[in-house]
Design a protein around this motif. Structure first.
Motif, mmCIF file in Angstrom:
data_model
loop_
_atom_site.group_PDB
_atom_site.id
_atom_site.type_symbol
_atom_site.label_atom_id
_atom_site.label_comp_id
_atom_site.label_asym_id
_atom_site.label_seq_id
_atom_site.Cartn_x
_atom_site.Cartn_y
_atom_site.Cartn_z
ATOM 1 N N LEU A 68 -1.430 3.867 -0.532
ATOM 2 C CA LEU A 68 -2.487 4.805 -0.905
ATOM 3 C C LEU A 68 -2.292 5.288 -2.342
ATOM 4 O O LEU A 68 -3.123 6.026 -2.865
ATOM 5 C CB LEU A 68 -2.512 6.002 0.057
ATOM 6 N N GLU A 69 -1.162 4.886 -2.963
ATOM 7 C CA GLU A 69 -0.889 5.245 -4.353
ATOM 8 C C GLU A 69 -1.539 4.189 -5.240
ATOM 9 O O GLU A 69 -1.004 3.083 -5.403
ATOM 10 C CB GLU A 69 0.622 5.281 -4.614
ATOM 11 N N LEU A 70 -2.690 4.497 -5.801
ATOM 12 C CA LEU A 70 -3.431 3.514 -6.584
ATOM 13 C C LEU A 70 -2.619 3.033 -7.790
ATOM 14 O O LEU A 70 -2.622 1.839 -8.116
ATOM 15 C CB LEU A 70 -4.780 4.099 -7.028
ATOM 16 N N ASP A 71 -1.885 3.942 -8.434
ATOM 17 C CA ASP A 71 -1.022 3.556 -9.567
ATOM 18 C C ASP A 71 -0.024 2.501 -9.129
ATOM 19 O O ASP A 71 0.235 1.528 -9.848
ATOM 20 C CB ASP A 71 -0.249 4.769 -10.109
ATOM 21 N N GLU A 72 0.558 2.703 -7.956
ATOM 22 C CA GLU A 72 1.564 1.784 -7.433
ATOM 23 C C GLU A 72 0.948 0.414 -7.174
ATOM 24 O O GLU A 72 1.529 -0.618 -7.521
ATOM 25 C CB GLU A 72 2.149 2.359 -6.138
ATOM 26 N N VAL A 73 -0.242 0.387 -6.572
ATOM 27 C CA VAL A 73 -0.924 -0.882 -6.282
ATOM 28 C C VAL A 73 -1.221 -1.633 -7.577
ATOM 29 O O VAL A 73 -0.944 -2.831 -7.698
ATOM 30 C CB VAL A 73 -2.229 -0.633 -5.481
ATOM 31 N N ILE A 74 -1.753 -0.917 -8.569
ATOM 32 C CA ILE A 74 -2.122 -1.564 -9.846
ATOM 33 C C ILE A 74 -0.875 -2.078 -10.574
ATOM 34 O O ILE A 74 -0.852 -3.203 -11.074
ATOM 35 C CB ILE A 74 -2.926 -0.591 -10.739
ATOM 36 N N ASP A 75 0.175 -1.272 -10.624
ATOM 37 C CA ASP A 75 1.375 -1.637 -11.391
ATOM 38 C C ASP A 75 2.202 -2.736 -10.729
ATOM 39 O O ASP A 75 2.828 -3.543 -11.415
ATOM 40 C CB ASP A 75 2.275 -0.405 -11.597
ATOM 41 N N LEU A 76 2.208 -2.744 -9.395
ATOM 42 C CA LEU A 76 3.117 -3.638 -8.672
ATOM 43 C C LEU A 76 2.470 -4.967 -8.286
ATOM 44 O O LEU A 76 3.152 -5.982 -8.165
ATOM 45 C CB LEU A 76 3.611 -2.919 -7.405
ATOM 46 N N SER A 77 1.156 -4.968 -8.097
ATOM 47 C CA SER A 77 0.467 -6.146 -7.550
ATOM 48 C C SER A 77 0.187 -7.206 -8.607
ATOM 49 O O SER A 77 0.080 -6.911 -9.795
ATOM 50 C CB SER A 77 -0.858 -5.735 -6.900
ATOM 51 N N ASP A 78 0.022 -8.442 -8.120
ATOM 52 C CA ASP A 78 -0.481 -9.531 -8.962
ATOM 53 C C ASP A 78 -1.988 -9.691 -8.736
ATOM 54 O O ASP A 78 -2.729 -9.970 -9.659
ATOM 55 C CB ASP A 78 0.263 -10.828 -8.637
ATOM 56 N N ARG A 79 -2.415 -9.527 -7.472
ATOM 57 C CA ARG A 79 -3.848 -9.462 -7.147
ATOM 58 C C ARG A 79 -4.076 -8.213 -6.295
ATOM 59 O O ARG A 79 -3.169 -7.760 -5.599
ATOM 60 C CB ARG A 79 -4.302 -10.689 -6.354
ATOM 61 N N ILE A 80 -5.289 -7.671 -6.364
ATOM 62 C CA ILE A 80 -5.616 -6.463 -5.606
ATOM 63 C C ILE A 80 -6.833 -6.723 -4.732
ATOM 64 O O ILE A 80 -7.884 -7.156 -5.223
ATOM 65 C CB ILE A 80 -5.907 -5.269 -6.550
ATOM 66 N N ALA A 81 -6.677 -6.486 -3.414
ATOM 67 C CA ALA A 81 -7.786 -6.563 -2.464
ATOM 68 C C ALA A 81 -8.244 -5.132 -2.182
ATOM 69 O O ALA A 81 -7.428 -4.291 -1.790
ATOM 70 C CB ALA A 81 -7.346 -7.251 -1.177
ATOM 71 N N ILE A 82 -9.508 -4.848 -2.391
ATOM 72 C CA ILE A 82 -10.026 -3.485 -2.188
ATOM 73 C C ILE A 82 -10.683 -3.411 -0.815
ATOM 74 O O ILE A 82 -11.580 -4.210 -0.501
ATOM 75 C CB ILE A 82 -11.039 -3.111 -3.298
ATOM 76 N N ILE A 83 -10.204 -2.479 0.006
ATOM 77 C CA ILE A 83 -10.711 -2.341 1.375
ATOM 78 C C ILE A 83 -11.594 -1.101 1.475
ATOM 79 O O ILE A 83 -11.261 -0.038 0.951
ATOM 80 C CB ILE A 83 -9.538 -2.282 2.397
#
Length: 498
Positions: free
Chosen positions: A455-470
């Motif tokens: 649920l930490e959007l910063d974490e998802v953006i910084d850590l991911s290579d691709r992002i799936a938005i649900i």
């Protein structure tokens, strides 16, 4: 609080700690996992009694022998691990212990419901008073805990990791609520590991390390880097360092998945996604949009209504949790108490929960305690679980962050093909977050597939290579994390921007 000392057996959790909080301020309490922050606040709230020291409220000595006494003195506490009765409704939990009854001892449920709705609307903490706790998300449960304290009209409100499960928008709203409360003359003590939140929300910050007082600083006069180094006693890298991803074959695929909740309402709707070897796929979404049910279906804690879940081409949906583990899927669960640990087992026993029946931990059906303890000691050292040498201690005796480290250590050591990390840094300090992020990137770089649900959007953006938005149980978009726009993702998370 003056010279507070607290022991658990021979372990000194607090050593002569001082805390001075001014009326009408937000005062942050900062420290690593196991530093004693929650213990100090549990002393203030009357859950623990200190062996030494004194508490003064408005300059007068106070004997706080129980939470009831604390509430009488105008002190309320929202705990990191929720104190809610799961089969009860939201409204029943909020009024529990503070029931207002009529002449015949009955509760005017209509009036109570109205009062809760007004309170929740006033502070932007919208909840359904009639829902049962067991049927609502962790984020919603957090709101109930905050409302429970506000319902009692406290003057001093202690918040223990209150934003751990909130979205960026909800965190912003909570900070506004805190400032409103302070403007009303309330005093707030907030335990948080999020340095950015301290800068946004707090006037003062007290740092404790390993049970000892380090410093109290004016937040406007310090930086996040200075706070972090005071907290852990060394310089901390606050940014995620990772090289380029080199994705390989597809490891994991979900096709047309539909999952219902306990009431038969579809929470995951015709959802499809895939994760490749050597990449981190982050799922970004506001709490309650099907993430919980998605993970439960993947890990076979619930049955899927339709669709397929495959790892390396083999379908695993609607089988058993053991089958999930046997297919080399490891999970860091959202709720560490419910799905991650057996709290009344030792740390060592929890470390081998999924492998206790295998060599070297078992021989001819007999547990090999020496091998189990040796393995646990190695993991405790490697993953910096505190206190060290805690393999024989019950898991419930560890702080929340150290419980999380036990789970992460166990799951990563299982050498999975797919690692599912759900809110992996919830309640962790910056030093531990740095370690967890590094561990997830290491798994990616070893050629594992990582599914990150946070649920930490910063974490998802910084850590991911691709992002799936649900959103509303479906994947509305999959984007490259490089150059991802936080506002654009936030809009899609809320159902806009399609």
């Amino acid at each position: 609080m003056k010279g507070i000392s607290k022991y658990f057996g021979s372990f000194c959790a607090l050593d002569q700690v001082d805390l001075e909080v001014q009326k009408g301020t937000v005062h942050a309490l900062l420290g690593e996992n196991g530093a004693g922050k929650s213990t100090l606040m549990n002393v203030l709230y009357g859950l623990y009694q200190a062996e030494e020291g004194q508490i003064l409220i408005n300059g007068k000595p106070a004997q706080i022998t129980s939470p009831n006494k604390a509430i009488e003195l105008g002190i309320g506490m929202v705990h990191q691990h929720f104190m809610l009765v799961e089969p009860f409704t939201v409204a029943q939990n909020i009024i529990l212990g503070s029931e207002k009854t009529g002449a015949l001892g009955t509760i005017d449920t209509k009036a109570v419901r109205q009062e809760i709705l007004e309170l929740s609307e006033k502070y932007g903490l919208l909840v359904d008073p009639d829902e049962k706790i067991e049927d609502i998300s962790v984020g919603m449960q957090q709101r109930v805990e905050i409302l429970k304290a506000l319902y009692r009209g406290v003057d001093i409100l202690i918040l223990d990791e209150p934003t751990a499960v909130l979205t960026p928008q909800e965190i912003h709203e909570l900070i506004e609520i805190m400032h409103k409360l302070v403007a009303d003359g309330k005093t707030i003590i907030i335990i948080t590991h999020k340095l950015g939140e301290i800068k946004q929300s707090s006037d003062w910050c007290t740092i404790i390390r390993r049970g000892q007082y380090i410093d109290t600083v004016k937040v406007s006069d310090t930086t996040e880097e200075e706070l972090a180094s005071k907290m852990v006693g060394r310089a901390v890298n606050l940014h995620i360092e990772k090289g380029e991803a080199h994705p390989g074959e597809e490891i994991f695929r979900i096709e047309g998945l539909t999952v219902s909740d306990s009431r038969g309402i579809d929470k995951v709707k015709n959802l499809s996604l895939s994760v490749r070897r050597g990449e981190i796929l982050g799922v970004a979404g506001i709490d309650g949009n099907g993430q919980k049910e998605l993970v439960e279906a993947i890990t076979n804690l619930v049955k899927a209504k339709g669709g397929t879940i495959s790892i390396l081409g083999q379908e695993i949906q609607n089988t058993t949790p053991l089958n999930t583990i046997n297919h080399k899927i490891s999970t860091i669960p959202e709720d560490r108490h419910k799905h991650g640990l057996v709290l009344d087992f030792t740390v060592a026993e929890n470390m081998v929960l999924e492998n206790y029946h295998k060599a070297p931990f078992s021989k001819k059906g007999v547990l090999q305690l020496g091998a189990i303890n040796k393995f646990a000691k190695e993991l405790i050292e490697k993953f910096d679980v505190r206190p060290t040498g805690c393999e024989g201690q019950l898991a419930r005796g560890l702080s929340g962050g150290n419980q999380q480290k036990v789970i992460i250590g166990r799951e990563v050591t299982n050498d999975p093909d797919l690692l599912i990390a759900v809110q992996p840094t919830r309640g962790l300090d910056v030093g531990a977050i740095e370690y967890v992020h590094r561990s997830l990137v290491e798994q990616r770089d070893k050629g594992k597939a990582v599914l990150l649900i946070s649920l930490e959007l910063d974490e998802v953006i910084d850590l991911s290579d691709r992002i799936a938005i649900i959103y509303d149980g479906s994947i509305v978009d999959v984007i490259d994390a490089k150059g991802a726009d936080e506002n654009e993702i936030g809009l899609k998370m809320a159902g806009g921007g399609k």
